[in-house]
Design an enzyme around this catalytic site. Structure first.
Site, short mmCIF file in Angstrom:
data_model
loop_
_atom_site.label_atom_id
_atom_site.label_comp_id
_atom_site.label_asym_id
_atom_site.label_seq_id
_atom_site.Cartn_x
_atom_site.Cartn_y
_atom_site.Cartn_z
CG ASP A 1 -2.05 6.18 -8.95
OD1 ASP A 1 -1.27 7.05 -9.42
OD2 ASP A 1 -2.86 6.43 -8.04
N GLY B 1 -6.10 8.29 -0.03
CA GLY B 1 -5.66 7.77 -1.31
C GLY B 1 -6.68 8.05 -2.37
#
Ligand SMILES: *[C@@H]1O[C@H](CO)[C@@H](O)[C@H](O)[C@H]1NC(C)=O
Ligand SMILES: *[C@@H]1O[C@H](CO)[C@@H](O)[C@H](O)[C@H]1NC(C)=O
Ligand SMILES: *[C@@H]1O[C@H](CO)[C@@H](O)[C@H](O)[C@H]1NC(C)=O
Ligand SMILES: *[C@@H]1O[C@H](CO)[C@@H](O)[C@H](O)[C@H]1NC(C)=O
Ligand SMILES: *[C@@H]1O[C@H](CO)[C@@H](O)[C@H](O)[C@H]1NC(C)=O
Ligand SMILES: *[C@@H]1O[C@H](CO)[C@@H](O)[C@H](O)[C@H]1NC(C)=O
Ligand SMILES: *[C@@H]1O[C@H](CO)[C@@H](O)[C@H](O)[C@H]1NC(C)=O
Ligand SMILES: *[C@@H]1O[C@H](CO)[C@@H](O)[C@H](O)[C@H]1NC(C)=O
Ligand SMILES: *[C@@H]1O[C@H](CO)[C@@H](O)[C@H](O)[C@H]1NC(C)=O
Ligand SMILES: *[C@@H]1O[C@H](CO)[C@@H](O)[C@H](O)[C@H]1NC(C)=O
Ligand SMILES: *[C@@H]1O[C@H](CO)[C@@H](O)[C@H](O)[C@H]1NC(C)=O
Ligand SMILES: *[C@@H]1O[C@H](CO)[C@@H](O)[C@H](O)[C@H]1NC(C)=O
Length: 814
Positions: free
Chosen positions: A622, A506
């Site tokens: 995000d 990530g």
């Protein structure tokens, strides 16, 4: 109370009493007797005939206070066995005079202030020149008729302090009701009555009690059977001590002697709350410690005082609870005297302002057993109710909730014992002022072992079960209670962060799959190095984020902060993430229309909660398909929320070296000017919605004239070909519904943030089959150059700048 004789017989024969030839002290009046006309003062002393005991004035330890007392003669270390004026300290021995007063009592006078310090306090003693005070070789100090020594008017044996001398009685006078007690010194420099006493049962049975603060019995010897005390089995029958119990109309008492009367012994009610037994072993030049009762110091009531905690591995044995400091720190440290206990560093908010309870919170400590005193049961169904019962009552100091119920404590917390790591650990939640909750540096807690942790349920749970589980979980554990795990256990759960366990990488660091001993799986996000945020800030953020609970948010289960590691532990989602299905030619078909609708609605609900209903108002920043995880029933769960907070408000910082967010999902004002708001999340949601409907990525879109999916959708929408946007592998049961979804998606991706709907409007439009959504304007990025020169942006205060200046930190409710 006494060690078995067979075992100690060898010792016994070695016991040699020190009977030194009396070397007369310069100021001694050279005698064991104080006659009627004599006065004892200054450094003068009386010495018993056999030179075993000495009586005079002394200063305990480094204290400046002066007391009249008796101690063993000829020992390097002065060991007091009796003190006359234990709670009336004096400062100057030269002005003190011990002698017979005109009324026949033996008195201690301060000749300067002419005050009576101490007296034998006899009601009508004989007044005679033949009366004398004598210090005997058994340590008894007596007042008697010198012409007839067997006539004793008063004796120190009847007024013991902390030491029980052989030959002295310890009992009760049935006529006067007077009880003899051994009472501990307050500390090694203060003989004033301390917290602990030993006495015989005032009701007359043949047993001893140890009592705390003259009120609470914490140890019982059990009844005397003529040989031993029933609850002191180790005493056995022995060759050293001869105990006797005597009960008649006048009195009930115990007395004891040593079979060998020339052996010295000490039976003392100690400041530690134990009664100890020592014999002088002349050959070893030492007091041999034989026994202490209760043997386990932690069985002593309130050993560490109020709000103190017993730490068996610590030399001092005691420490204060986090958020507390010793009442008198210097004394506590110098004398290891915990009798004063501990006091709060910071007053509770509710103490200064009763309507201000919200600023007090709770901190968990793991202890061996719950404190026995000052608690009451409260009928709570879960931990939250239990916590709130304690919050509502300012005098409540702690609560505990386990499966079987809720207890709350009022007033002092006593008898806390640090968990030794055994499986009988109890969790106690201590109420502290909010500012103390932030201080984690002060106290280290044993971090939990991830491998054996019980997260209350499995990730296979159905939706309904999940809900029930949450309800249960909330009950079992306070939701402020985020477990902290040891790095070792996290590493073990991931096979040392092996690449075979890596689920993905990530933006904030790699994610691993972990496995607990019971087989339960978890996701572990190992954050890359961060900067800018202090450890406490970081911890606070995590605790806040962990409180966000919604069925469409991935649940944060715990964390680990050790060795510069910052690791977050989440529930594991068996179906990975949305992009894994949506953009895979073979898996895409598994997402039928109803599933897609379900996913879109779930994301909308989760985002709405973050924006509006959570206490924190989180802007995700995000949102994208790979951040939407899917459980076994394809329920969407937003992940990585709150990362901006966890990483600190300012995302332009060097550690990430980029604006948080992913091109293709980023709103133009954020991508270009770094300005984010809830409307930039709405933009990302719109992109996501159109991706889910069409099964295509916004970026990497090479279709006819359009720059990307947004442009393509806009073109189709304007050409009345909206229905063609639908992913060809999907059958849509309702074209109206499809068009409504596309319409909402297009509203979300409009250029001007002010034109975009809020998430609550989005949710209502998605669900309202009757009302037609407004007509969208052209999306951002749909042509090569669309950025407006001036952007009025939003007029409301939800707008935030990248500097995070206006990002309001809502005070957490603990
Ligand atoms: C008593 O103790 C003294 C001193 O330890 C010792 O000398 C003596 O032999 C003992 N007496 C008996 C009978 O054991
Ligand atoms: C006690 O002694 C004092 C002085 O030695 C003397 O004056 C007094 O008369 C005596 N009292 C008695 C009762 O003998
Ligand atoms: C002390 O004892 C003597 C001798 O038995 C006696 O004459 C005297 O009266 C006693 N003194 C007192 C005050 O009882
Ligand atoms: C003493 O006896 C009374 C009355 O029988 C009883 O209530 C009390 O609990 C007893 N105290 C102790 C310490 O046993
Ligand atoms: C000890 O007892 C006294 C008198 O009963 C009481 O006032 C005091 O609060 C007690 N101390 C503690 C620490 O409970
Ligand atoms: C033990 O003490 C009792 C009472 O003082 C006494 O009667 C008895 O003789 C003693 N026993 C021995 C063996 O000294
Ligand atoms: C307990 O004592 C040990 C040894 O002094 C110390 O390392 C540890 O930190 C203490 N624990 C607490 C909670 O104070
Ligand atoms: C306690 O100790 C500290 C440091 O040794 C000293 O500064 C302070 O004055 C002491 N306080 C008292 C009340 O003695
Ligand atoms: C007490 O707290 C309440 C709520 O925080 C606040 O409104 C009130 O002004 C406070 N009162 C005082 C006297 O500080
Ligand atoms: C946990 O407690 C049980 C019951 O008291 C005991 O049998 C078991 O050995 C304990 N396990 C550990 C690891 O301490
Ligand atoms: C979860 O599901 C897996 C696969 O169906 C199964 O093997 C496992 O036993 C389940 N776990 C629980 C706790 O039900
Ligand atoms: C869990 O709690 C929520 C809110 O209190 C309630 O609506 C829901 O029905 C509960 N779920 C179960 C399975 O009990």
């Amino acid at each position: 109370m006494v060690i078995g004789g067979t075992m100690f017989r060898p010792w016994f024969f070695l016991c040699v009493v020190l009977l030194f030839v009396s070397s007369k002290p310069c100021f001694s009046i050279g005698s064991d007797t104080l006659s009627a006309a004599q006065r004892l003062s200054g450094s003068q002393t009386l010495v018993s005939q056999g030179s075993i005991y000495e009586l005079g004035f002394f200063r305990p330890g480094n204290s400046l206070n002066v007391y009249l007392g008796i101690w063993f003669k000829n020992f390097a270390e002065r060991i007091e066995v009796w003190v006359a004026n234990r709670d009336k300290p004096l400062s100057d021995p030269s002005s003190l005079k011990l002698g017979l007063s005109e009324d026949g009592n033996l008195v201690l006078l301060d000749s300067l202030s002419k005050t009576l310090i101490w007296t034998t306090n006899l009601v009508s003693p004989p007044i005679s020149n033949s009366t004398e005070a004598v210090l005997l070789d058994d340590g008894n100090f007596i007042l008697r008729n010198g012409s007839e020594p067997s006539t004793i008017y008063w004796q120190s044996f009847d007024h013991p302090t902390d030491t029980w001398m052989p030959g002295a009685k310890l009992g009760i006078n049935k006529l006067t009701g007077k009880t003899q007690l051994l009472t501990s010194w307050k500390n090694s420099e203060d003989p004033a009555p301390g917290r602990f006493s030993l006495q015989v049962d005032p009701n007359g049975s043949s047993q001893f009690f140890m009592v705390w603060n003259m009120s609470r019995i914490y140890w019982t010897s059990g009844v005397w059977n003529g040989q031993r005390f029933s609850l002191v089995p180790e005493m056995g029958s022995n060759d050293i001590f001869n105990f006797s119990f005597i009960s008649n109309e006048r009195e009930t008492y115990f007395t004891y002697s040593l079979y060998n009367s020339s052996v010295l012994s000490r039976l003392v009610m100690e400041q530690t709350g134990q009664i100890t037994l020592r014999l002088w072993l002349a050959n070893l030049w030492n007091w041999k410690f034989f026994q202490a009762s209760p043997a386990d110091q932690s069985a002593v009531y309130a050993f560490c005082g109020a709000f103190g905690i017993f730490n068996v591995t610590s030399l001092t044995h005691c420490a204060c609870l986090p958020g507390f400091v010793p009442l008198s720190p210097n004394e506590t440290q110098r004398l290891n005297d915990w009798s004063g206990g501990c006091v709060r560093k910071t007053r509770l908010q509710c103490e200064s302002n009763i309507s201000n309870r919200k600023n007090d919170g709770f901190r968990k400590i793991s202890i061996l057993k719950l404190p026995p005193a000052n608690s009451k049961a409260y009928p709570a169904r879960n931990g939250k109710q239990c916590a709130s019962a304690c919050s509502l009552n300012c005098s409540c100091t702690a609560y505990a909730y386990n499966g079987s119920g809720c207890s709350i404590w009022d007033g002092a917390l006593l008898n806390l014992q640090l968990s030794d790591g055994s499986n009988t650990t109890q969790n106690l939640y201590i109420k502290l002022a909010a500012s103390e909750l932030l201080d984690v540096g002060g106290a280290k807690y044993p971090s939990e072992d991830l491998l054996v942790f019980d997260f209350d349920g499995s990730s296979n749970a159905t939706d309904h079960e999940t809900n029930a589980r949450y309800n249960l979980t909330r009950g079992k554990k306070n939701d402020a209670d985020l477990p902290f795990f040891s790095f070792a256990s996290v590493s073990a759960a991931t096979d040392g962060f092996s690449s075979s366990n890596k689920l993905g990488q990530g933006g904030f660091g790699p994610v691993y799959k972990g496995k607990l001993l019971k087989g339960q799986e978890i996701a572990i996000k190992r954050l890359s190095e961060r900067s800018g945020q202090g450890l406490e800030e970081f911890r606070n953020e995590i605790v806040l984020i962990a409180k966000l609970q919604h069925r469409n948010l991935v649940r944060l289960l715990g964390c680990c902060m050790e060795q510069d590691e910052h690791i977050l532990i989440y529930e594991y989602m068996i179906n990975k993430s949305l992009d894994f299905f949506l953009f895979d030619p073979s898996k895409r078909e598994m997402l039928d229309w109803m599933t897609r609708i379900h996913i879109i609605e779930g994301i909308a609900q989760g985002l709405l909660y973050l924006h509006q209903y959570s206490r924190l108002r989180i802007i995700h920043r995000d949102l994208k398909a790979s951040n939407i995880l899917l459980d076994d029933e394809m329920n969407p769960k937003i992940s990585d929320f709150g990362m901006a907070r966890i990483f600190g408000g300012n995302q332009s910082q060097a550690n990430t070296n980029r604006i948080v967010g992913t091109y293709g999902y980023m709103a133009p004002e954020y991508a270009m000017d770094g300005i984010f708001s809830i409307k930039s999340d709405v933009f990302s949601f719109g992109v996501l919605l159109l991706e889910i409907v069409s099964g295509r990525r916004n970026t990497g879109f090479y279709h006819s004239n359009s720059l990307n999916l947004l442009g393509h959708a806009w073109d189709m929408w304007n050409a009345d070909r909206g229905l063609d946007l639908l992913d060809p592998v999907v059958n849509c049961p309702s074209s109206l519904m499809l068009l409504r979804y596309i319409n909402v998606g297009l509203l979300c991706v409009q250029e001007n943030p002010a034109d975009r709907p809020t998430m609550s409007y989005v949710v209502s439009m998605l669900n309202n089959e009757l009302a037609l959504p407004p007509k969208p304007k052209q999306p951002a990025f749909s042509t090569s150059r669309t950025v407006e020169d001036t952007n009025p942006l939003l007029s409301n205060e939800e707008n935030c700048s990248l500097n995070g200046v206006t990002m309001s930190l809502i005070q957490a409710r603990w």
